[in-house]
Design a protein around this motif. Structure first.
Motif: not given
Length: 385
Positions: A181-207
């Motif tokens: 789901c990380c493309q929602i942030m303009g990211r892809n799974d090849q990038e080095e993501l912070t823990a915050a960015q990995i948590f982001y999809p769970c929050m957007q889903c909760a929204d």
């Protein structure tokens, strides 16, 4: 082309500061919109927003059973606003309000901070959010049925409801599923993501559930997290799933740019660009003769000019075919593919139409001192990925 306001627009007022009588009037207006349209008309209006709808039968049942559905849209305040955010969102929101929906626009300031926008500076992010609201007001967004909600404020108000929901979504999904789901942030799974960015999809889903949304009206780039929400409904045995209404993503002006980019100012028209800047950007845009597929100029006409004006007017000399007003995209495409309509015809007409649409926004930022200060402040910010 005669200047005209966005279709289905109405006088705008700040929804966040509206007194109770105004709020009651807004509900009455939505009820009136429902009464003024048939079920089929409401369905067609909403379905026309989406390049994809999941699922159409669910949308029809929703409209049958709920007079005023809640539509959710959200945005990260992440810099100057381009025309896809400004005008396409205005067009879509006005259609949702016209169809009798209440629109909750989630100003995702905490999400922008998680995604390191504006260097993670929350004060700057919130300034950008206020600037964006000013643009939509000036552009003609019908705020009668719109509520702007700041994520930082709303989550803090109802933290006991929000965070258990986020935690439950996180518990029911593995890291690999969330990473997709990380493309929602303009990211892809090849990038080095912070823990915050990995948590982001769970929050957007909760929204989606936190805002009690019936319809998720976001771009195609947000599809994966919206599908995550529907899958979560299966996990918790919830019958009524959020309906996904995903709009088309406008491309950048350069060849092969699938999405407009703020980080490349030449690829996008910004909402306060002056007339000369718009003219230059469109003049330099990729627009191959007789080629429709992947032609950004034609996409602007289809997704901005036609929904706004209901026509596209070309002014040219008699020996080049004379003036012509196109009233359907199919008619325009036919002429373009045959060569009867040339890029040299399209570009000046497109620039003229876009400048007419943007003029009220320019006037607002020139004439309103508070708006002018906001714009000048945002222009000084450096955009960070």
């Amino acid at each position: 082309m005669d200047p005209s306001p966005a279709p289905e627009s109405a006088p705008v007022a700040s929804s966040s500061s509206a007194p109770v009588p105004a709020a009651a009037a807004a509900v009455d207006n939505l009820a009136g919109a429902v009464a003024a349209m048939t079920l089929e008309e409401r369905f067609a209006t909403l379905r026309g927003i989406g390049e994809e709808c999941i699922q159409e039968d669910e949308l029809m049942r929703l409209l049958q059973n709920k007079p005023v559905p809640i539509c959710y849209d959200g945005f990260e305040p992440s810099g100057r606003m381009h025309i896809a955010q400004g005008i396409v969102k205005t067009i879509n929101v006005n259609k949702m309000v016209r169809a009798g929906c209440k629109v909750k626009i989630w100003i995702a300031d905490w999400f922008a901070q998680l995604n390191n926008k504006m260097g993670g500076d929350l004060k700057k992010i919130q300034t950008v959010g206020r600037y964006m609201i000013e643009i939509w007001k000036a552009a003609g967004m019908n705020l009668d049925g719109v509520e702007f909600l700041w994520s930082s404020e709303e989550i803090n108000k109802r933290a006991g409801e929000y965070w258990p929901l986020v935690m439950d979504i996180a518990r029911k999904n593995n890291v690999k599923r969330i990473m997709r789901c990380c493309q929602i942030m303009g990211r892809n799974d090849q990038e080095e993501l912070t823990a915050a960015q990995i948590f982001y999809p769970c929050m957007q889903c909760a929204d989606i559930f936190f805002l009690k949304a019936d319809i998720c009206q976001l771009g195609m780039d947000q599809r994966k997290v919206n599908m995550l929400a529907r899958e979560y409904c299966d996990d918790i045995k919830r019958k009524n799933k959020p309906i996904i209404l995903s709009h088309h993503m406008l491309p950048g002006f350069k060849e092969g740019q699938e999405k407009m980019s703020k980080s490349d100012p030449t690829s996008a028209i910004f909402m306060e660009d002056d007339e000369a800047q718009v003219n230059v950007k469109i003049k330099q845009a990729f627009c191959p003769p007789k080629i429709v597929e992947g032609n950004p100029c034609l996409e602007y006409i289809k997704y901005i000019v036609f929904p706004w004006f209901g026509r596209f007017e070309v002014i040219r000399k008699e020996n080049n075919g004379g003036n012509k007003t196109f009233v359907t995209m199919d008619e325009l495409i036919s002429d373009y593919e045959s060569g009867a309509l040339h890029p040299a015809d399209v570009k000046p007409a497109l620039a003229k139409a876009i400048n007419e649409i943007l003029q009220p926004v320019r006037d607002h930022f020139n004439n309103n001192s508070e708006a002018k200060v906001l714009l000048n402040t945002v222009k000084k910010y450096r955009v960070t990925n």
